[in-house]
Motif scaffolding. Sequence first.
Motif, PDB file in Angstrom:
ATOM      1  N   PRO A  65       6.883  -0.925  10.677  1.00  0.00           N
ATOM      2  CA  PRO A  65       7.547  -1.479   9.474  1.00  0.00           C
ATOM      3  C   PRO A  65       7.161  -2.670   8.528  1.00  0.00           C
ATOM      4  O   PRO A  65       6.631  -3.414   9.542  1.00  0.00           O
ATOM      5  CB  PRO A  65       9.214  -2.226   9.967  1.00  0.00           C
ATOM      6  N   GLY A  66       7.018  -1.919   7.490  1.00  0.00           N
ATOM      7  CA  GLY A  66       5.880  -2.963   6.351  1.00  0.00           C
ATOM      8  C   GLY A  66       4.941  -2.246   5.983  1.00  0.00           C
ATOM      9  O   GLY A  66       3.615  -3.428   5.174  1.00  0.00           O
ATOM     10  N   MET A  67       4.088  -1.594   7.123  1.00  0.00           N
ATOM     11  CA  MET A  67       2.520  -1.454   6.288  1.00  0.00           C
ATOM     12  C   MET A  67       2.615  -0.104   5.432  1.00  0.00           C
ATOM     13  O   MET A  67       3.903   0.096   4.581  1.00  0.00           O
ATOM     14  CB  MET A  67       2.674  -0.029   8.167  1.00  0.00           C
ATOM     15  N   LEU A  68       1.692  -0.451   4.949  1.00  0.00           N
ATOM     16  CA  LEU A  68       2.068   0.164   3.542  1.00  0.00           C
ATOM     17  C   LEU A  68       0.392   1.276   3.660  1.00  0.00           C
ATOM     18  O   LEU A  68      -0.933   1.385   3.659  1.00  0.00           O
ATOM     19  CB  LEU A  68       0.839  -1.320   2.351  1.00  0.00           C
ATOM     20  N   TYR A  69       0.760   2.238   2.982  1.00  0.00           N
ATOM     21  CA  TYR A  69      -0.130   3.636   3.235  1.00  0.00           C
ATOM     22  C   TYR A  69      -0.183   3.866   1.390  1.00  0.00           C
ATOM     23  O   TYR A  69       1.117   3.607   0.715  1.00  0.00           O
ATOM     24  CB  TYR A  69       0.376   4.562   3.375  1.00  0.00           C
ATOM     25  N   PRO A  70      -1.368   4.577   1.803  1.00  0.00           N
ATOM     26  CA  PRO A  70      -2.045   5.262  -0.361  1.00  0.00           C
ATOM     27  C   PRO A  70      -0.733   5.895  -0.180  1.00  0.00           C
ATOM     28  O   PRO A  70      -0.267   7.274  -0.338  1.00  0.00           O
ATOM     29  CB  PRO A  70      -3.071   6.303   0.132  1.00  0.00           C
ATOM     30  N   VAL A  71      -0.140   5.919  -2.195  1.00  0.00           N
ATOM     31  CA  VAL A  71       1.106   6.918  -2.388  1.00  0.00           C
ATOM     32  C   VAL A  71       0.259   8.332  -2.400  1.00  0.00           C
ATOM     33  O   VAL A  71       1.261   9.304  -2.199  1.00  0.00           O
ATOM     34  CB  VAL A  71       0.856   6.601  -3.752  1.00  0.00           C
ATOM     35  N   THR A  72      -0.846   8.363  -3.358  1.00  0.00           N
ATOM     36  CA  THR A  72      -2.072   9.660  -3.740  1.00  0.00           C
ATOM     37  C   THR A  72      -2.230  10.438  -2.219  1.00  0.00           C
ATOM     38  O   THR A  72      -2.036  12.056  -2.234  1.00  0.00           O
ATOM     39  CB  THR A  72      -2.804   9.311  -4.125  1.00  0.00           C
ATOM     40  N   LEU A  73      -1.648  10.154  -1.320  1.00  0.00           N
ATOM     41  CA  LEU A  73      -2.334  11.112   0.485  1.00  0.00           C
ATOM     42  C   LEU A  73      -1.047  11.067   1.705  1.00  0.00           C
ATOM     43  O   LEU A  73      -2.091  12.103   2.510  1.00  0.00           O
ATOM     44  CB  LEU A  73      -3.614  10.383   1.210  1.00  0.00           C
ATOM     45  N   ALA A 106      -0.871  11.238 -13.156  1.00  0.00           N
ATOM     46  CA  ALA A 106      -2.492  11.361 -13.053  1.00  0.00           C
ATOM     47  C   ALA A 106      -2.985  10.583 -13.690  1.00  0.00           C
ATOM     48  O   ALA A 106      -4.194   9.725 -12.795  1.00  0.00           O
ATOM     49  CB  ALA A 106      -3.013  12.229 -14.373  1.00  0.00           C
ATOM     50  N   ARG A 107      -1.889   9.404 -13.713  1.00  0.00           N
ATOM     51  CA  ARG A 107      -2.441   7.333 -14.155  1.00  0.00           C
ATOM     52  C   ARG A 107      -2.827   6.980 -13.005  1.00  0.00           C
ATOM     53  O   ARG A 107      -4.039   6.598 -12.332  1.00  0.00           O
ATOM     54  CB  ARG A 107      -1.627   7.341 -15.216  1.00  0.00           C
ATOM     55  N   ILE A 108      -1.334   7.613 -11.982  1.00  0.00           N
ATOM     56  CA  ILE A 108      -1.712   7.016 -10.598  1.00  0.00           C
ATOM     57  C   ILE A 108      -2.848   7.478  -9.694  1.00  0.00           C
ATOM     58  O   ILE A 108      -3.451   6.212  -8.768  1.00  0.00           O
ATOM     59  CB  ILE A 108      -0.245   7.155  -9.673  1.00  0.00           C
ATOM     60  N   ALA A 112      -5.940   5.263 -10.796  1.00  0.00           N
ATOM     61  CA  ALA A 112      -5.720   4.014 -10.815  1.00  0.00           C
ATOM     62  C   ALA A 112      -6.016   4.048  -9.127  1.00  0.00           C
ATOM     63  O   ALA A 112      -6.893   3.061  -8.664  1.00  0.00           O
ATOM     64  CB  ALA A 112      -4.030   3.418 -10.783  1.00  0.00           C
ATOM     65  N   ALA A 113      -5.780   4.613  -8.294  1.00  0.00           N
ATOM     66  CA  ALA A 113      -5.774   4.853  -6.872  1.00  0.00           C
ATOM     67  C   ALA A 113      -7.159   5.227  -6.279  1.00  0.00           C
ATOM     68  O   ALA A 113      -7.847   4.415  -5.562  1.00  0.00           O
ATOM     69  CB  ALA A 113      -5.173   6.223  -6.131  1.00  0.00           C
ATOM     70  N   ASN A 114      -7.975   5.498  -7.633  1.00  0.00           N
ATOM     71  CA  ASN A 114      -9.634   5.702  -7.318  1.00  0.00           C
ATOM     72  C   ASN A 114     -10.385   4.772  -7.399  1.00  0.00           C
ATOM     73  O   ASN A 114     -11.388   4.219  -6.858  1.00  0.00           O
ATOM     74  CB  ASN A 114      -9.913   7.036  -7.869  1.00  0.00           C
ATOM     75  N   THR A 115      -9.510   3.747  -8.118  1.00  0.00           N
ATOM     76  CA  THR A 115     -10.202   2.275  -7.983  1.00  0.00           C
ATOM     77  C   THR A 115      -9.637   1.326  -7.062  1.00  0.00           C
ATOM     78  O   THR A 115     -10.566   0.447  -7.603  1.00  0.00           O
ATOM     79  CB  THR A 115     -10.249   1.898  -9.718  1.00  0.00           C
ATOM     80  N   SER A 150      -9.420   7.545  -0.007  1.00  0.00           N
ATOM     81  CA  SER A 150     -10.332   8.374  -0.513  1.00  0.00           C
ATOM     82  C   SER A 150      -9.841   8.738  -2.328  1.00  0.00           C
ATOM     83  O   SER A 150      -8.673   8.439  -2.242  1.00  0.00           O
ATOM     84  CB  SER A 150     -10.298   8.755   0.747  1.00  0.00           C
ATOM     85  N   TYR A 151     -11.116   9.632  -2.814  1.00  0.00           N
ATOM     86  CA  TYR A 151     -11.061   9.912  -3.469  1.00  0.00           C
ATOM     87  C   TYR A 151      -9.931  11.142  -3.963  1.00  0.00           C
ATOM     88  O   TYR A 151     -10.308  12.148  -3.004  1.00  0.00           O
ATOM     89  CB  TYR A 151     -12.627  10.295  -4.015  1.00  0.00           C
ATOM     90  N   ILE A 152      -9.364  11.298  -4.970  1.00  0.00           N
ATOM     91  CA  ILE A 152      -8.096  11.775  -5.061  1.00  0.00           C
ATOM     92  C   ILE A 152      -8.462  12.389  -6.386  1.00  0.00           C
ATOM     93  O   ILE A 152      -8.744  11.598  -7.529  1.00  0.00           O
ATOM     94  CB  ILE A 152      -6.938  11.827  -5.139  1.00  0.00           C
TER      95      ILE A 152
END
Length: 185
Positions: free
Chosen positions: A107-115, A132-134, A137-140, A147-149
Amino acid sequence: APATVQEVSRELGLPQSSTSMLLATLQRLGYLSADAEGAGVRPTLRVMLLGHWLHDRIFGEGTLLSAVASLRRQTGETVLVGMRQGLGVRSILALRGTRPGAIRIRPGMLYPVTLTAMGKMLLTLETDIEVARIAAAANTTAMPNWSYIDPNALVKDVLGCKAKGWSQCGDWPVSGRGAISMLLP
């Protein structure tokens, strides 16, 4: 109502600098989230889960924790509950599966919302423009393993998840493994 650093500092009788550091740590761990208007912080669902196991023990089945435990018993798989936190999804409840080789997620681990499957389901609550904005932003971000999405591909994927009512992803968080996700009612 959201609480400001000054309010918490005054209530606890702690210096504002110490309070600010403590609140930042609780926010990073997913126990607090910044208020949308920037007026302070609010507790998250993760705070409620701190003593939830005790509720099941005293009052019996019928809580989120008992439902997650039941799903784990039925499938033998690791079961997670997560919440969106900025560009990530934080696991706030994780029960390791009973099958040999079950994935261990703390618990507490952070994962990419986009992947992630959880992230994509949580993105179904957003507009296409926001998804699309998220993605942009994740790509930066310079987070490891992020990874790039393609923003347009993510919007299309999220729309498909919304239509099905569930999402899936493979090779995340462990290569050769997959995840299936649904929103809680």
